[in-house]
Design a protein around this motif. Structure first.
Motif, PDB file in Angstrom:
ATOM      1  N   ASP A  55      45.975  88.555  48.776  1.00 19.89           N
ATOM      2  CA  ASP A  55      46.259  87.193  49.244  1.00 19.89           C
ATOM      3  C   ASP A  55      46.941  87.205  50.607  1.00 19.89           C
ATOM      4  O   ASP A  55      46.647  86.381  51.465  1.00 19.89           O
ATOM      5  N   GLU A  56      47.860  88.150  50.779  1.00 23.04           N
ATOM      6  CA  GLU A  56      48.571  88.230  52.052  1.00 23.04           C
ATOM      7  C   GLU A  56      47.615  88.645  53.173  1.00 23.04           C
ATOM      8  O   GLU A  56      47.688  88.131  54.288  1.00 23.04           O
ATOM      9  N   ILE A  57      46.702  89.577  52.859  1.00 21.30           N
ATOM     10  CA  ILE A  57      45.703  89.989  53.856  1.00 21.30           C
ATOM     11  C   ILE A  57      44.818  88.794  54.209  1.00 21.30           C
ATOM     12  O   ILE A  57      44.608  88.476  55.388  1.00 21.30           O
ATOM     13  N   GLN A  58      44.348  88.111  53.171  1.00 22.92           N
ATOM     14  CA  GLN A  58      43.449  86.978  53.430  1.00 22.92           C
ATOM     15  C   GLN A  58      44.160  85.894  54.240  1.00 22.92           C
ATOM     16  O   GLN A  58      43.578  85.307  55.151  1.00 22.92           O
ATOM     17  N   GLY A  59      45.421  85.648  53.900  1.00 24.91           N
ATOM     18  CA  GLY A  59      46.193  84.651  54.635  1.00 24.91           C
ATOM     19  C   GLY A  59      46.294  84.995  56.107  1.00 24.91           C
ATOM     20  O   GLY A  59      46.117  84.130  56.976  1.00 24.91           O
ATOM     21  N   SER A  60      46.537  86.261  56.401  1.00 24.57           N
ATOM     22  CA  SER A  60      46.698  86.638  57.804  1.00 24.57           C
ATOM     23  C   SER A  60      45.353  86.610  58.538  1.00 24.57           C
ATOM     24  O   SER A  60      45.302  86.305  59.731  1.00 24.57           O
ATOM     25  N   ILE A  61      44.268  86.895  57.822  1.00 21.22           N
ATOM     26  CA  ILE A  61      42.932  86.776  58.456  1.00 21.22           C
ATOM     27  C   ILE A  61      42.674  85.305  58.796  1.00 21.22           C
ATOM     28  O   ILE A  61      42.252  84.978  59.908  1.00 21.22           O
ATOM     29  N   GLN A  62      42.967  84.436  57.802  1.00 18.00           N
ATOM     30  CA  GLN A  62      42.756  83.000  58.048  1.00 18.00           C
ATOM     31  C   GLN A  62      43.604  82.537  59.231  1.00 18.00           C
ATOM     32  O   GLN A  62      43.146  81.749  60.058  1.00 18.00           O
ATOM     33  N   TYR A  63      44.805  83.058  59.305  1.00 20.46           N
ATOM     34  CA  TYR A  63      45.710  82.698  60.413  1.00 20.46           C
ATOM     35  C   TYR A  63      45.088  83.087  61.754  1.00 20.46           C
ATOM     36  O   TYR A  63      45.146  82.330  62.729  1.00 20.46           O
ATOM     37  N   MET A  64      44.476  84.258  61.804  1.00 20.21           N
ATOM     38  CA  MET A  64      43.841  84.707  63.055  1.00 20.21           C
ATOM     39  C   MET A  64      42.571  83.908  63.322  1.00 20.21           C
ATOM     40  O   MET A  64      42.306  83.536  64.469  1.00 20.21           O
ATOM     41  N   LEU A  65      41.797  83.619  62.257  1.00 17.05           N
ATOM     42  CA  LEU A  65      40.585  82.807  62.434  1.00 17.05           C
ATOM     43  C   LEU A  65      40.957  81.434  62.997  1.00 17.05           C
ATOM     44  O   LEU A  65      40.297  80.920  63.902  1.00 17.05           O
ATOM     45  N   ASP A  66      42.027  80.863  62.460  1.00 20.17           N
ATOM     46  CA  ASP A  66      42.458  79.523  62.896  1.00 20.17           C
ATOM     47  C   ASP A  66      42.923  79.531  64.349  1.00 20.17           C
ATOM     48  O   ASP A  66      43.002  78.479  64.981  1.00 20.17           O
ATOM     49  N   SER A  67      43.258  80.715  64.874  1.00 19.56           N
ATOM     50  CA  SER A  67      43.758  80.787  66.249  1.00 19.56           C
ATOM     51  C   SER A  67      42.610  80.756  67.261  1.00 19.56           C
ATOM     52  O   SER A  67      42.833  80.636  68.456  1.00 19.56           O
ATOM     53  N   ALA A  68      41.382  80.898  66.767  1.00 17.69           N
ATOM     54  CA  ALA A  68      40.220  81.005  67.664  1.00 17.69           C
ATOM     55  C   ALA A  68      40.068  79.770  68.534  1.00 17.69           C
ATOM     56  O   ALA A  68      40.267  78.657  68.076  1.00 17.69           O
TER      57      ALA A  68
END
Ligand code: HEC
Length: 132
Positions: A118-131
């Motif tokens: 979950d923590e990995i997925q959260g941080s991926i989503q965080y980076m995706l949202d930064s696009a």
């Protein structure tokens, strides 16, 4: 001779014990610094640790992923750029699998061995949202 060996062994174990102790102190310190919900002695920091100690996506990103993804080390998709828009097309399932297993210069779990999925997925989503 035997005696010297024994002494050497004892010394070696006590040195090891000391470093073990330091490690434990390190670990306890880290836990002790987590801010718990309702605790207003944390300098007004948001209570991110409320749900069982899970780190926020931003925390995980900042402490574990930013080292490479902040500047784009070794071809890492860079935070806040179109790099992440390009990766988004792969879908979260593929991105998660590659983040967990590693891909090319991307180390397994982005070096966060103790990150939950979950923590990995959260941080991926965080980076995706930064696009952009
Ligand atoms: C040591 C540097 C490094 C760290 C630390 C790192 N990454 Fe990466 N990451 C990379 C590199 C390099 C790539 C590009 C790999 C490629 O596609 O060749 C990458 C790619 C990715 C991708 C895209 C995978 C794909 O299928 O396109 C995701 C998702 C990802 N990283 C997530 C993370 C997360 C989440 C963290 C933190 C928990 C993290 N990374 C930490 C270097 C790093």
């Amino acid at each position: 001779m035997l005696c010297a060996l024994g002494l050497g062994f004892m010394l070696a174990t006590s040195v090891q014990a000391a470093t073990e102790e330091e490690k434990i102190i390190e670990r306890i310190k880290a836990v002790g610094s987590v801010c718990v919900e309702g605790d207003d002695t944390c300098g007004g920091a948001p209570a991110v640790a409320a749900s069982g100690g899970a780190r926020s996506a931003e925390d995980v990103y900042n402490t574990k992923c930013a080292a490479c993804h902040g500047t784009g080390v070794a071809g890492a998709p860079k935070f806040g750029t179109a790099d992440w828009a390009d990766r988004a097309g792969k879908g979260m399932e593929t991105l998660m699998a590659n983040a967990i297993n590693g891909i090319n210069a991307m180390p397994p779990r982005g070096t966060c061995a103790d990150c939950s999925d979950d923590e990995i997925q959260g941080s991926i989503q965080y980076m995706l949202d930064s696009a952009k």
